[in-house]
Design an enzyme around this catalytic site. Structure first.
Site, mmCIF file in Angstrom:
data_model
loop_
_atom_site.group_PDB
_atom_site.id
_atom_site.type_symbol
_atom_site.label_atom_id
_atom_site.label_comp_id
_atom_site.label_asym_id
_atom_site.label_seq_id
_atom_site.Cartn_x
_atom_site.Cartn_y
_atom_site.Cartn_z
ATOM 1 N N GLU A 212 0.877 -1.178 0.000
ATOM 2 C CA GLU A 212 0.000 0.000 0.000
ATOM 3 C C GLU A 212 0.912 1.225 0.000
ATOM 4 O O GLU A 212 1.107 1.868 -1.020
ATOM 5 C CB GLU A 212 -0.921 -0.008 1.218
ATOM 6 C CG GLU A 212 -1.837 1.203 1.307
ATOM 7 C CD GLU A 212 -2.602 1.270 2.631
ATOM 8 O OE1 GLU A 212 -3.512 2.110 2.715
ATOM 9 O OE2 GLU A 212 -2.288 0.521 3.585
ATOM 10 N N ASP A 291 -11.899 1.250 5.297
ATOM 11 C CA ASP A 291 -12.431 1.904 6.501
ATOM 12 C C ASP A 291 -13.466 2.937 6.046
ATOM 13 O O ASP A 291 -13.193 4.140 5.998
ATOM 14 C CB ASP A 291 -11.307 2.583 7.282
ATOM 15 C CG ASP A 291 -10.259 1.597 7.750
ATOM 16 O OD1 ASP A 291 -10.469 0.978 8.804
ATOM 17 O OD2 ASP A 291 -9.237 1.440 7.055
#
Length: 351
Positions: A212, A291
């Site tokens: 990431e 999220d």
């Protein structure tokens, strides 16, 4: 008089909406703590007499301007402080399932971070019991099947992870896999080789956040040292052609989260995201929300935003959906049933 020029992609975007809306979706990268909406956060804070440094839900949302993963996690971990009792974890998970059902999610595989809570004195049993009760009720009420993935916090020690694994063993039948999340840079997967080996010995599947913010090398480590079934994020794989070839040849799923990647500065704009290029190179890419309370949307919003920014075609949307179904930790018969269900919607929309 000249006629106004039309956006050449506008009609395509409008045509995609029925497909995106109604396709049965599978979500593989969702942190349940990251679905804590500000309103529920304040409700729990009041219920549990927890002081928040923000005056209102709107003030919390105004703070959601992140420079990187670290700046997000500072707020994320603070917000988790309102989660104290089994009821809180039940309410949190139920709220996510209600939203997921509204967006035609039929199967979800949730991450949870027990160390976020046990480090502040909340028992492991409290955390998992509340989540589990909601998941069981969610299948009965909404027909959403689920799997639970326990993540180790990589900014804590490998010894702490081993202790968490020991706490999880009495609940082995409730947990399908273990994962690795939190601050990626400077915390390579190689630090957790032993705990992942122990987890596999106990029959857990393994996944890991890698590539990431961290380099492609972290993806190699997750594959070769942790023996993961899936890579969470993995967008840095394009930096290494040999890695891309390996991921394609093995069809290792990548659980990509478009809105999250932009919100955390992995990509400056969604138009620069490599999702479509990854798909075109034959990688087993999936779309997820990560999220969602912090990053601007749940799974449908991620699909819509990615489609509009990258001009994804209907066959590409369907392929992303098929990839997620194939990557799920489900028996083959259940996967086939979901593929058949998705094909019904594909036939209605895809030329």
């Amino acid at each position: 008089m000249d006629q106004p020029r039309m956006n050449p992609h506008r009609d395509d975007q409008q045509a995609m909406m029925p497909l995106i809306t109604h396709l049965p979706k599978v979500e593989l990268h969702l942190h349940i703590e990251g679905s804590l909406e500000p309103e529920l956060m304040f409700h729990m804070a009041e219920r549990n007499a927890v002081a928040l440094k923000y005056a209102s839900a709107d003030a919390v949302r105004e703070a959601y301007h992140f420079d990187n993963l670290e700046s997000f996690l500072e707020i994320y971990y603070e917000a988790c402080g309102v989660l104290r009792h089994e009821r809180d974890f039940y309410d949190l998970t139920t709220a996510y399932l209600q939203r997921a059902h509204a967006q035609h999610v039929v199967h979800t595989e949730l991450f949870f971070d027990p160390q976020t809570h046990t480090e502040r004195g909340v028992p492991f049993a409290t955390v998992i019991s509340g989540i589990r009760r909601a998941l069981v009720e969610g299948e009965r009420t909404y027909g959403i099947t689920s799997r639970l993935i326990m993540c180790f916090l990589r900014h804590l020690s490998a010894e702490a992870a081993l202790d968490t694994l020991a706490q999880a063993l009495p609940y082995r039948e409730w947990i399908t896999a273990v994962g690795l999340d939190s601050y990626e840079v400077g915390h390579p997967p190689s630090l957790f080789t032993e705990v992942f080996a122990r987890a596999r010995q106990h029959g857990f599947l393994t996944v890991a956040h890698a590539g990431e913010e961290g380099p492609a090398e972290y993806i190699w480590q997750a594959l070769n040292l942790l023996h993961v079934s899936r890579i969470d994020h993995g967008v840095r794989c394009l930096d290494d052609d040999a890695l891309v070839h390996e991921l394609v040849s093995r069809q290792v799923p990548l659980t990509v989260c478009p809105l999250s990647n932009v919100k955390l500065g992995v990509f400056a704009r969604l138009e620069e995201h490599t999702l479509r290029r990854m798909l075109q190179r034959g990688l087993c890419v999936t779309v997820n929300s990560d999220d969602p309370a912090y990053f601007g949307g749940y799974i449908s919003e991620n699909f819509v935003a990615a489609q509009q920014a990258l001009h994804l075609t209907a066959p590409e949307i369907y392929q992303l959906t098929r990839n997620a179904i194939q990557a799920a930790f489900l028996p083959e018969a259940e996967k086939q049933a979901l593929l058949d269900k998705a094909a019904v919607y594909q036939q209605q929309v895809v030329p």
